[in-house]
Write a protein that holds these residues in place. Sequence first.
Motif, PDB file in Angstrom:
ATOM      1  N   GLY A  89      74.160 -56.796 -41.050  1.00 40.72           N
ATOM      2  CA  GLY A  89      74.605 -58.622 -42.001  1.00 40.72           C
ATOM      3  C   GLY A  89      75.911 -58.765 -43.121  1.00 40.72           C
ATOM      4  O   GLY A  89      76.447 -60.120 -43.510  1.00 40.72           O
ATOM      5  N   MET A  90      75.115 -58.246 -44.200  1.00 39.33           N
ATOM      6  CA  MET A  90      75.767 -58.546 -45.615  1.00 39.33           C
ATOM      7  C   MET A  90      77.189 -57.602 -45.199  1.00 39.33           C
ATOM      8  O   MET A  90      78.612 -58.490 -45.773  1.00 39.33           O
ATOM      9  CB  MET A  90      75.612 -57.336 -46.757  1.00 39.33           C
ATOM     10  N   LEU A  91      77.521 -56.844 -45.013  1.00 36.68           N
ATOM     11  CA  LEU A  91      79.280 -56.013 -44.281  1.00 36.68           C
ATOM     12  C   LEU A  91      79.964 -57.977 -43.271  1.00 36.68           C
ATOM     13  O   LEU A  91      81.098 -57.908 -43.531  1.00 36.68           O
ATOM     14  CB  LEU A  91      79.219 -54.630 -43.756  1.00 36.68           C
ATOM     15  N   ALA A  92      79.357 -58.490 -42.469  1.00 28.22           N
ATOM     16  CA  ALA A  92      79.525 -59.656 -41.472  1.00 28.22           C
ATOM     17  C   ALA A  92      80.519 -60.197 -42.883  1.00 28.22           C
ATOM     18  O   ALA A  92      80.978 -61.223 -43.068  1.00 28.22           O
ATOM     19  CB  ALA A  92      78.870 -59.822 -40.998  1.00 28.22           C
ATOM     20  N   LEU A  93      79.341 -61.456 -43.852  1.00 26.00           N
ATOM     21  CA  LEU A  93      79.343 -61.817 -44.637  1.00 26.00           C
ATOM     22  C   LEU A  93      80.469 -61.586 -45.637  1.00 26.00           C
ATOM     23  O   LEU A  93      81.480 -62.389 -46.059  1.00 26.00           O
ATOM     24  CB  LEU A  93      78.283 -62.164 -45.448  1.00 26.00           C
ATOM     25  N   LEU A  94      80.900 -60.433 -46.120  1.00 26.87           N
ATOM     26  CA  LEU A  94      81.602 -59.987 -47.114  1.00 26.87           C
ATOM     27  C   LEU A  94      82.922 -59.814 -46.188  1.00 26.87           C
ATOM     28  O   LEU A  94      83.910 -60.123 -47.282  1.00 26.87           O
ATOM     29  CB  LEU A  94      81.507 -59.050 -47.802  1.00 26.87           C
ATOM     30  N   ARG A  95      83.335 -59.663 -45.654  1.00 30.29           N
ATOM     31  CA  ARG A  95      84.491 -60.392 -44.604  1.00 30.29           C
ATOM     32  C   ARG A  95      84.386 -61.210 -44.281  1.00 30.29           C
ATOM     33  O   ARG A  95      86.249 -61.552 -43.377  1.00 30.29           O
ATOM     34  CB  ARG A  95      84.256 -58.931 -42.869  1.00 30.29           C
ATOM     35  N   ASN A  96      84.266 -62.256 -44.150  1.00 30.94           N
ATOM     36  CA  ASN A  96      84.131 -63.377 -43.105  1.00 30.94           C
ATOM     37  C   ASN A  96      83.817 -64.150 -44.907  1.00 30.94           C
ATOM     38  O   ASN A  96      82.493 -65.231 -45.164  1.00 30.94           O
ATOM     39  CB  ASN A  96      83.865 -63.912 -42.323  1.00 30.94           C
ATOM     40  N   PRO A  97      84.215 -64.976 -45.978  1.00 30.41           N
ATOM     41  CA  PRO A  97      84.302 -64.938 -47.290  1.00 30.41           C
ATOM     42  C   PRO A  97      84.027 -66.645 -46.782  1.00 30.41           C
ATOM     43  O   PRO A  97      83.036 -67.462 -47.527  1.00 30.41           O
ATOM     44  CB  PRO A  97      85.445 -65.006 -47.797  1.00 30.41           C
ATOM     45  N   GLY A  98      84.998 -67.296 -45.650  1.00 29.36           N
ATOM     46  CA  GLY A  98      84.227 -68.959 -46.261  1.00 29.36           C
ATOM     47  C   GLY A  98      82.860 -68.575 -44.801  1.00 29.36           C
ATOM     48  O   GLY A  98      81.991 -69.481 -45.661  1.00 29.36           O
ATOM     49  N   GLU A  99      82.408 -67.685 -44.309  1.00 30.76           N
ATOM     50  CA  GLU A  99      81.243 -68.079 -44.339  1.00 30.76           C
ATOM     51  C   GLU A  99      79.893 -67.814 -45.702  1.00 30.76           C
ATOM     52  O   GLU A  99      79.075 -68.430 -45.921  1.00 30.76           O
ATOM     53  CB  GLU A  99      80.698 -66.974 -42.733  1.00 30.76           C
ATOM     54  N   LEU A 100      80.500 -66.634 -46.338  1.00 32.86           N
ATOM     55  CA  LEU A 100      80.074 -66.338 -47.058  1.00 32.86           C
ATOM     56  C   LEU A 100      79.832 -68.018 -48.291  1.00 32.86           C
ATOM     57  O   LEU A 100      78.810 -67.845 -48.141  1.00 32.86           O
ATOM     58  CB  LEU A 100      80.418 -64.608 -47.516  1.00 32.86           C
ATOM     59  N   ALA A 101      80.599 -68.416 -48.406  1.00 40.15           N
ATOM     60  CA  ALA A 101      80.599 -69.361 -49.311  1.00 40.15           C
ATOM     61  C   ALA A 101      79.379 -70.537 -48.811  1.00 40.15           C
ATOM     62  O   ALA A 101      78.759 -70.942 -49.915  1.00 40.15           O
ATOM     63  CB  ALA A 101      82.105 -69.767 -49.857  1.00 40.15           C
ATOM     64  N   ARG A 102      79.986 -70.505 -47.940  1.00 37.36           N
ATOM     65  CA  ARG A 102      78.852 -71.670 -47.051  1.00 37.36           C
ATOM     66  C   ARG A 102      77.446 -71.420 -47.021  1.00 37.36           C
ATOM     67  O   ARG A 102      76.857 -71.946 -47.243  1.00 37.36           O
ATOM     68  CB  ARG A 102      79.406 -71.593 -45.204  1.00 37.36           C
ATOM     69  N   LEU A 103      77.012 -69.691 -47.011  1.00 40.62           N
ATOM     70  CA  LEU A 103      75.666 -69.533 -47.163  1.00 40.62           C
ATOM     71  C   LEU A 103      75.073 -69.838 -48.157  1.00 40.62           C
ATOM     72  O   LEU A 103      74.148 -69.945 -48.692  1.00 40.62           O
ATOM     73  CB  LEU A 103      75.205 -68.540 -46.118  1.00 40.62           C
ATOM     74  N   ARG A 104      75.529 -69.072 -49.570  1.00 40.33           N
ATOM     75  CA  ARG A 104      75.747 -69.118 -50.686  1.00 40.33           C
ATOM     76  C   ARG A 104      75.415 -70.161 -51.527  1.00 40.33           C
ATOM     77  O   ARG A 104      74.602 -70.247 -51.614  1.00 40.33           O
ATOM     78  CB  ARG A 104      76.525 -68.833 -51.574  1.00 40.33           C
ATOM     79  N   ALA A 105      76.103 -70.791 -51.035  1.00 44.01           N
ATOM     80  CA  ALA A 105      75.816 -73.238 -51.104  1.00 44.01           C
ATOM     81  C   ALA A 105      74.157 -73.373 -50.336  1.00 44.01           C
ATOM     82  O   ALA A 105      73.365 -74.808 -51.147  1.00 44.01           O
ATOM     83  CB  ALA A 105      76.602 -73.768 -50.933  1.00 44.01           C
ATOM     84  N   ALA A 106      74.246 -72.791 -49.176  1.00 39.34           N
ATOM     85  CA  ALA A 106      73.474 -73.374 -48.517  1.00 39.34           C
ATOM     86  C   ALA A 106      72.018 -73.191 -49.707  1.00 39.34           C
ATOM     87  O   ALA A 106      71.061 -73.371 -49.519  1.00 39.34           O
ATOM     88  CB  ALA A 106      72.812 -73.165 -47.182  1.00 39.34           C
ATOM     89  N   VAL A 107      72.355 -71.587 -49.678  1.00 43.37           N
ATOM     90  CA  VAL A 107      71.114 -70.623 -50.232  1.00 43.37           C
ATOM     91  C   VAL A 107      70.324 -71.438 -52.004  1.00 43.37           C
ATOM     92  O   VAL A 107      69.559 -71.396 -52.674  1.00 43.37           O
ATOM     93  CB  VAL A 107      70.747 -69.297 -50.354  1.00 43.37           C
TER      94      VAL A 107
END
Length: 440
Positions: A273-291
Amino acid sequence: MGEAGAGEAGAGETGTGTGPRLFGWEFAADPYPAYAWLRENAPVHRAVLPSGVAAWLVTRYEDARRALADPRLSKDPRRHSPDAHELGRVGIPGERSANLFTHLLNIDPPDHTRLRRLVSKAFTPRRVAAFEPRVRELTARLVDGFASRGSADLIEEFAFPLPVYAICDLLGVPRADQEDFREWAGMMLHAQGRRGGVGRSVKRMRAYLGELIHRKRAEGAEGGERAGGGDLISGLIRASDHGEHLTEEEAAAMAFILLFAGFETTVNLIGNGMLALLRNPGELARLRAAVAADGDEAPLLVSGVEELLRYDGPVEVATWRFADEPLTLGGQAVERGEAVLVVLAAADRDPERFGGDADVLDLGRRDNPHLGYGHGIHYCLGAPLARLEGRLALGALLRRLPDVRLAVDEGDLRWRGGLIMRGLRSLPVEFAAEGVTQRQ
């Protein structure tokens, strides 16, 4: 050979002469193009696995869902070949010789029905929900160990120890003995593809569990239910249905499989899961903002865990099934006694079910009936605990390591060998050391 037109292939081959090679290191790093080819050209495909066992690989979603719930497909390895099971070529190496065979992954109704009902009395949603504070405590303690350093291996230092300690606490393994469990679990995790290493760890764990169950049973008999403790092993010992209890052998097998199946799936959920997020920076930023806005209760984190289970889940291939009688699966004839492997990773990216963006990570995906934890009567009993651990773990990492990034090139990452599970050997990351001040 049916609609696929693919004959029996050698180890790592598709059998058509034009398709991708299977089971090599390049395949392990990214199996999804090969699975897409199989879905399109050979959706129920017979291959000889690296172990030498031949099996049908089921790759389309609808075929996979039907196979997972088909009562004609037995979970008992003895329906295929007792010798193959004894040698660890199907099932878990060493489980038979260690008297750990009678768990939910190896049995069919009516025995499965009886055992699942008994285990469900102990492994309740209430018990899992009550365990949330302990998981939060564990995640915080583990992140404390590296947050001020600015770098970490998220597998070795976080994703691996978290579920091991959590399941030990849940089972009722004394804190003084948990490092032994971590060592045995580590041997099983890193010995993928080496049957001897797994078998030795299984035997050591079986001996310990037998002693622990005997001790807890004696404590319960001497002091009643309260003395037996509120842990899961004590609950398994007390569980009864119409006067019928788990035998000591059944209790040991169930405790073992909860650890064996429970810890590695969570390791891989967090790591993949963390690797997938790191490979998809747009989704990572989206989730980071939600958290940041809603903490680890953020709706996007809840749906995001489901999407990560679908997109690159911890279980690549469902555990073994064996045809009890001749049957047709996806237009392909399967003979009695033949092995069937449902490829969850392929089914969960089937565009026929998930649309044209099936290969896209969308953390807010609404229609997401993935098969990451199976389907039917063998649906993973520990799924609620794994989801809890995955949600709290990812939330803690995003909150406390706000600029986390890969510390190596993606091409340098290595995946563990093995047929059933999909997970990284390591996940080196870097982040600003002052990230420790982000803890809330």
